[in-house]
Each structure stands twice: as structure tokens, then as C-alpha cells.
Design a protein around this motif. Structure first.
Motif, PDB file in Angstrom:
ATOM      1  N   ASN A 131      50.883  53.983  40.411  1.00  0.00           N
ATOM      2  CA  ASN A 131      50.777  52.821  41.391  1.00  0.00           C
ATOM      3  C   ASN A 131      49.567  53.177  42.340  1.00  0.00           C
ATOM      4  N   VAL A 132      49.345  54.255  42.798  1.00  0.00           N
ATOM      5  CA  VAL A 132      48.215  54.707  43.612  1.00  0.00           C
ATOM      6  C   VAL A 132      47.143  54.301  43.096  1.00  0.00           C
ATOM      7  N   ARG A 133      46.891  54.919  41.896  1.00  0.00           N
ATOM      8  CA  ARG A 133      45.630  54.793  41.136  1.00  0.00           C
ATOM      9  C   ARG A 133      45.362  53.305  40.755  1.00  0.00           C
ATOM     10  N   ARG A 134      46.410  52.425  40.563  1.00  0.00           N
ATOM     11  CA  ARG A 134      46.227  50.944  40.255  1.00  0.00           C
ATOM     12  C   ARG A 134      45.665  50.238  41.240  1.00  0.00           C
ATOM     13  N   ILE A 135      46.105  50.541  42.621  1.00  0.00           N
ATOM     14  CA  ILE A 135      45.964  50.066  43.918  1.00  0.00           C
ATOM     15  C   ILE A 135      44.501  50.422  44.084  1.00  0.00           C
ATOM     16  N   GLN A 136      44.012  51.702  44.024  1.00  0.00           N
ATOM     17  CA  GLN A 136      42.698  51.930  44.543  1.00  0.00           C
ATOM     18  C   GLN A 136      41.718  51.470  43.566  1.00  0.00           C
ATOM     19  N   ARG A 137      41.930  51.312  42.142  1.00  0.00           N
ATOM     20  CA  ARG A 137      40.969  50.463  41.681  1.00  0.00           C
ATOM     21  C   ARG A 137      40.878  48.958  41.903  1.00  0.00           C
ATOM     22  N   TYR A 138      41.974  48.301  42.181  1.00  0.00           N
ATOM     23  CA  TYR A 138      42.134  47.081  42.792  1.00  0.00           C
ATOM     24  C   TYR A 138      41.231  46.900  43.920  1.00  0.00           C
ATOM     25  N   LEU A 139      41.570  47.798  45.065  1.00  0.00           N
ATOM     26  CA  LEU A 139      40.782  47.656  46.159  1.00  0.00           C
ATOM     27  C   LEU A 139      39.407  47.923  46.056  1.00  0.00           C
ATOM     28  N   ARG A 140      38.738  48.739  45.199  1.00  0.00           N
ATOM     29  CA  ARG A 140      37.728  49.118  45.171  1.00  0.00           C
ATOM     30  C   ARG A 140      36.989  47.751  44.535  1.00  0.00           C
TER      31      ARG A 140
END
Length: 578
Positions: free
Chosen positions: A518-527
Motif C-alpha cells: 500500500n505504501v508503494r502504491r501511494i508513493q507512485r500515486y503521489l509522485r
């Protein structure tokens, strides 16, 4: 004594992170570490874990958010405990993710993490509640609200997970268990039973079984060891019945032998059950044959959002169970919690998650179940089946009206014995219907009606099939992408084998892996969201030109440049006599 960790909320004025150049500081903030700190570490409610500690004045605990964060990082990166501790001590990115700006802050011994796991495991054994799972769901719910993720549509899939056990034969397990029983005996009993144990303890269980070739030889050794174990269990029961090694041997004997009047008799392989002991180190692992594969261990069931309007999908639930548990049971257990937490409306699964066990729960929770495939025999396409009829239900889920493909609607009645339902169609209409030869309804022998009989189970199965057919017509499969999520969950663990044993530790590691996914998905989304959109300014007046004009200008530039070069070179060529 429990104490919250709030020191991370006040960053140090002078730190290793602050000494980085601005470009590197920004990269650190936008990396997975910054996202982990903001979206996971800072959202963790430490009060959930206060039940693990004493209320009496005593030494404060190592910060809970640090320990839980380390568990998530271990699972997400597939680290060993040694690698985890090294990264915690010396990796600035890991320390930034855990709220530290400076190396050396927050020092603690690695055994504190082991004690924390022990407390979690003991609490789970006493109450049946996994506090790591509770924390994961609390954090995920907060992420869903903050990032405005729609949760009405979700998908689910299961996968086989192996714990850290060897694949051992029946005989090897029995020999290994005998050796462990011998080691718990007092000195007097070891001397008294030395001759009995000698053939099985002078070498390892693997070496013992390696020398035995052929099914008949194995069968003979099973019979011999069965008699020895039966006698030992009776002899040692009074003194060692409470020892775990004795209990394991007792369970193995029950799994592998029939106790007849003439003595123990080894069971045939086909008589063994899936819940039989698979390892003397993992007492909860089970056996399952799925397709052409044989698996020892557990099944993990993953649920995530799948609304097409979401720019970000998040994992909402992770379940772990012995692998002989059917998928539809996992769906039935997950539905009430998912409905309460996420307001679930539609769940997309494969064929394994459907069945009578789930129908009642789906009806109770008012969740629509859409499958990508249906278990069982495929209906004859040349005949009508119940899924081709439109059925109307009352509030209790009972069918009250049925409409045939040609539009004839009739009321549904209970049968005389109240075991099913029947609809009576008018004979004149049915006889003139072009689908009469394909229809389920049959002309009655005592009245001028065509009767169609079915049960509640038939209705539920037909509704599942109808929804499956409808989603195929839409041309998109919302469930398919969950396969990639399952892979991301297992990716840190080669071949899907975890470096731990036992259901609780397996579940804890998979929950940690889901947190990092989930953290990695959120990071890609925010980037992606922070990248500025490139907007081409509209050309006006003299700036407007056609593609042909651009091409002409380019070739004019080439010709002019070539002519100039030739003009400069020609006098030099004449000077040398060319």
C-alpha cells in the motif's frame, strides 16, 4: 509500562537529513521512506498495543510505532532479522521512515523485537486477536478516507503460502518425533529405553529414511515403528503427557495408524486426511492438492478495492488460514468486517469463492457477488437454464415472481412439502413459444399448466451464473488485476515460502507485506500527481504554421548550410591543385 512515542513530531535542528543538499532532501521526502513515515508510521495508533504492557510504574517500552514499522519493513523487503537491524542502525532512509533524523537515536537491542513478537503471539493465543492485523486495518481505513478511495467495489483472490518447513515423508516425521521424545526423558528413562530408541536416534531422520527403498520396505518399517510408538505412549503418559514432544508424537500416531485389537495398523496413503501433521515444527500447517500441485502450509486471501474511477487501489484485508480451508469460507468470514469498515457493495472473485456457505452471508450483508467463472458442469447452451429467467425476490431473499425469456411472468409458489418452489405457466402461451423445446417448464399430467420447479440453492446458483454472464458481456474483468497484487504480496519471499513457521507468524509477515504494498502504491500515486502537466501554448498570428511549412524551413536551412560549407572549402581545394 506503555508509553507513546511522540518525539518524531519534533525534528532535530541539526541532523544527518538536514545536512543533505536540498535536492537530496527533497528526494528523501518523496521516496518510499517519506511516504512510509507520513502514510503508515504517523497514522499508527499505539494505544492498540497498550494491552501488552503492565499498568504498574516500570521501565517504558521501546516505541510501538518503531517495532511495528520494523515488522512492516522486514516483510516488505524480505529482510532477515540481522539485515533488518543493520538497516535500522545505519541506513538513513530507513531511519527517516521511522521518524529519526540522526543516526544513533533510538538505540535498542534486537531481542526487544523478539520479546515484542512473543507478546503479540501470546495475546493472539489468549484472545484470538492479531493486533498487527487490527493496526493494518486502522491505518488502511485512514488512508482510504484521506486519499478518497472508493471502496464500494472490491476484488478478492487466494494463494498458497508455505512456511519454513521441509517436505518430509510419514516415516521421516515419525522418526524425527521419536528422537525429540528421547531428548525430553530424564536420565533414568533414557537408560531404561536406550535399546528401544537406538535404531532411530543414532542418525538423523533423513538418513534413516534415505536407506529404505521401495513401498513394501517403507510399509514394513511403518508397522514396526507404529508398535514401538504405541508402547512408548502408554509407558510415558503418566510422566510426560504435558510435554509438547509427547503430544506431537501422540498426534502423529493418531494421524498415521489404526488401533485394532491386534495392535497398530498403518493407514493407507488415501486414508490420510488433509489436516494431518505436516511438520513437527509447524503444528498448524496442512496439506492440499490443487490442480497438479501439492502444497504444505497455508492459504492467504487478499482483498483490495477495484473501482475503475479510483486512481489508486489499496489492499483492504489479508486473511491467513490452513490451506485445507475452502475459499468460500474465507469470503464468508471477511464479508461482515469489510461491509462495516468499507461499505462494500460488490465483490469480484473467481469460481472458488462461491457456494452455499457464502450465499446467506451475502444476502445478510447485502453485497452483490460477481464471479469470473462458475464451479460445476457448464449448462447445455442448446437448452434454457434457470439463469435465463428473470427472478424477483422479496426482502427475505425468497423468489416471488419469475419471468421467462419470452416475457411470460408468473408468481412463484412453495411446493407442497415446502422444500422448493414452483411456477405455473399458461399452457396456451408455452405451446406457441419458439423456445418450448428448450424450456425447463414441463406440461403437467393433471392440469393445463407448464410447471417449472427449483430450489433455493438452484436460484442462488442461477443468480451467480447470470451475473457472471453479464460481466462477460461488459468486456472487462475487474478481478484479473488482483493477481498482480497477490504477486506483490509474495514477491519478497522466494517461491512463496516464508522464513517463519506457524499461522500467527505467517499472517504477521503477510500483513506487513501488504502494508508496504500500500505504501508503494501511494508513493507512485503521489509522485504521478505531483508531476506538472506539460501544456503546449496555442500558436497565434505569425506563430501559426503548417507541418509542410516547418518541413520547408528545415530543408532550406540544410541547403544554405551546405552551400556555405562548400564555399569555404572550395578555395582551399584550388590552392592545393585539386
Amino acid at each position: 509500562m506503555f508509553k507513546k512515542n511522540t518525539k518524531h513530531q519534533q525534528p532535530a535542528l541539526i541532523s544527518a537529513a538536514s545536512e543533505l543538499p536540498e535536492k537530496q532532501r527533497e528526494r528523501l521526502r518523496s521516496s518510499w521512506a517519506g511516504t512510509f513515515y507520513k502514510e503508515f508510521f504517523s497514522r499508527l495508533n499505539e494505544e492498540t498495543f497498550s494491552v501488552l504492557y503492565s499498568d504498574l510504574p516500570s521501565r517504558p517500552n521501546v516505541p510501538i510505532n518503531i517495532l511495528v514499522g520494523l515488522e512492516a519493513l522486514k516483510a516488505g523487503f524480505g529482510w532477515s532479522d540481522a539485515e533488518l537491524y543493520d538497516n535500522y542502525c545505519y541506513d538513513l532512509q530507513v531511519r527517516y521512515a521511522l521518524g529519526y533524523d540522526r543516526l544513533g537515536d533510538g538505540d535498542f537491542e534486537i531481542r526487544s523485537l523478539y520479546y515484542f513478537r512473543q507478546r503479540l503471539s501470546q495475546y493472539n493465543a489468549n484472545t484470538g486477536e492479531n493486533l498487527l492485523e487490527k493496526a493494518f486495518e486502522q491505518i488502511t481505513d485512514a488512508q482510504i478516507v484521506n486519499l478518497k478511495v472508493r471502496t464500494g467495489m472490491q476484488r478478492m483472490d487466494s494463494t498458497q503460502i508455505a512456511s519454513n518447513i521441509v517436505s518430509a515423508s510419514r516415516l521421516q516425521l515419525l522418526v524425527e518425533s521419536l528422537g525429540r521424545v528421547q531428548r525430553i526423558l530424564n536420565e533414568a528413562d533414557q537408560v531404561r529405553l536406550a535399546e528401544t530408541f537406538a535404531p532411530y536416534t543414532k542418525d538423523s531422520a533423513g538418513h534413516y529414511t534415505y536407506r529404505i527403498k521401495g513401498q513394501e520396505a517403507v510399509r514394513e518399517h511403518l508397522q514396526t515403528i507404529g508398535k514401538i510408538i504405541h508402547a512408548l505412549l502408554a509407558d510415558l503418559k503418566s510422566a510426560y503427557a504435558d510435554e509438547s514432544a509427547y503430544q506431537v508424537l501422540e498426534r502423529l500416531f493418531a494421524n498415521n495408524f489404526h488401533l485394532l485389537e491386534s495392535g497398530p495398523c498403518a493407514k493407507e496413503n488415501k486414508e490420510l486426511t488433509s489436516d494431518g501433521l505436516q511438520s513437527v515444527d509447524d503444528l498448524e500447517a496442512t496439506f492440499r492438492t490443487k490442480g497438479a500441485g501439492h502444497y504444505r502450509g497455508y492459504v492467504a486471501n487478499l482483498t483490495e478495492t477495484c473501482d475503475p474511477e479510483n486512481e489508486l487501489q489499496l489492499i483492504t484485508k489479508v486473511q491467513v488460514a490452513p490451506n485445507n480451508i475452502d475459499d468460500n469460507q474465507l469470503l464468508a468470514e471477511a464479508l461482515p468486517d469489510l461491509k462495516q469498515r468499507t461499505e462494500l457493495e460488490k465483490i469480484y472473485t473467481d469460481s472458488g469463492h462461491a457456494g452455499p456457505a457464502t450465499d446467506a452471508v451475502l444476502q445478510e450483508q447485502q453485497v452483490e457477488h460477481i464471479q469470473t467463472a462458475i464451479r460445476g458442469i457448464t449448462p447445455n447452451p442448446e437448452k434454457l437454464n434457470l439463469a435465463d429467467f428473470t427472478i424477483k425476490f422479496n426482502e427475505g431473499g425468497q423468489p416471488v415472481k419469475v419471468t421467462c425469456p419470452q416475457g411470460q411472468a408468473e408468481t412463484v409458489h412453495s411446493t407442497s412439502r415446502k422444500k422448493g418452489f414452483v411456477a405455473h405457466f399458461t399452457a396456451e402461451v408455452c405451446q406457441a413459444c419458439p423456445l418450448a423445446d428448450k424450456c425447463l417448464a414441463r406440461l403437467g399430467s393433471r392440469d393445463p399448466y407448464y410447471h417449472m420447479r427449483f430450489t433455493q440453492a438452484d436460484v442462488r446458483a442461477s443468480e451467480r451464473r447470470r451475473r457472471c454472464q453479464e460481466q462477460r458481456k461488459d468486456g472487462r474483468n475487474l478481478r484479473a488485476a488482483v493477481e498482480a497484487s497477490v504477486r506483490s504480496l509474495k514477491h519478497p519471499f522466494p517461491a512463496g515460502k516464508l522464513p517463519v513457521r506457524g499461522k500467527f507468524r505467517v499472517a504477521s509477515l503477510l500483513i506487513g507485506s501488504a502494508c508496504m504494498s500500500n505504501v508503494r502504491r501511494i508513493q507512485r500515486y503521489l509522485r504521478a500527481k505531483s508531476k506538472p502537466e506539460t501544456v503546449q501554448p496555442a500558436a497565434t498570428g505569425e506563430e501559426k504554421c503548417t507541418q509542410e511549412q516547418v518541413g520547408d524551413s528545415f530543408w532550406t536551412f540544410i541547403k544554405t548550410t551546405w552551400a556555405a560549407l562548400c564555399g569555404l572549402a572550395w578555395p582551399k581545394l584550388l590552392a592545393v591543385g585539386c
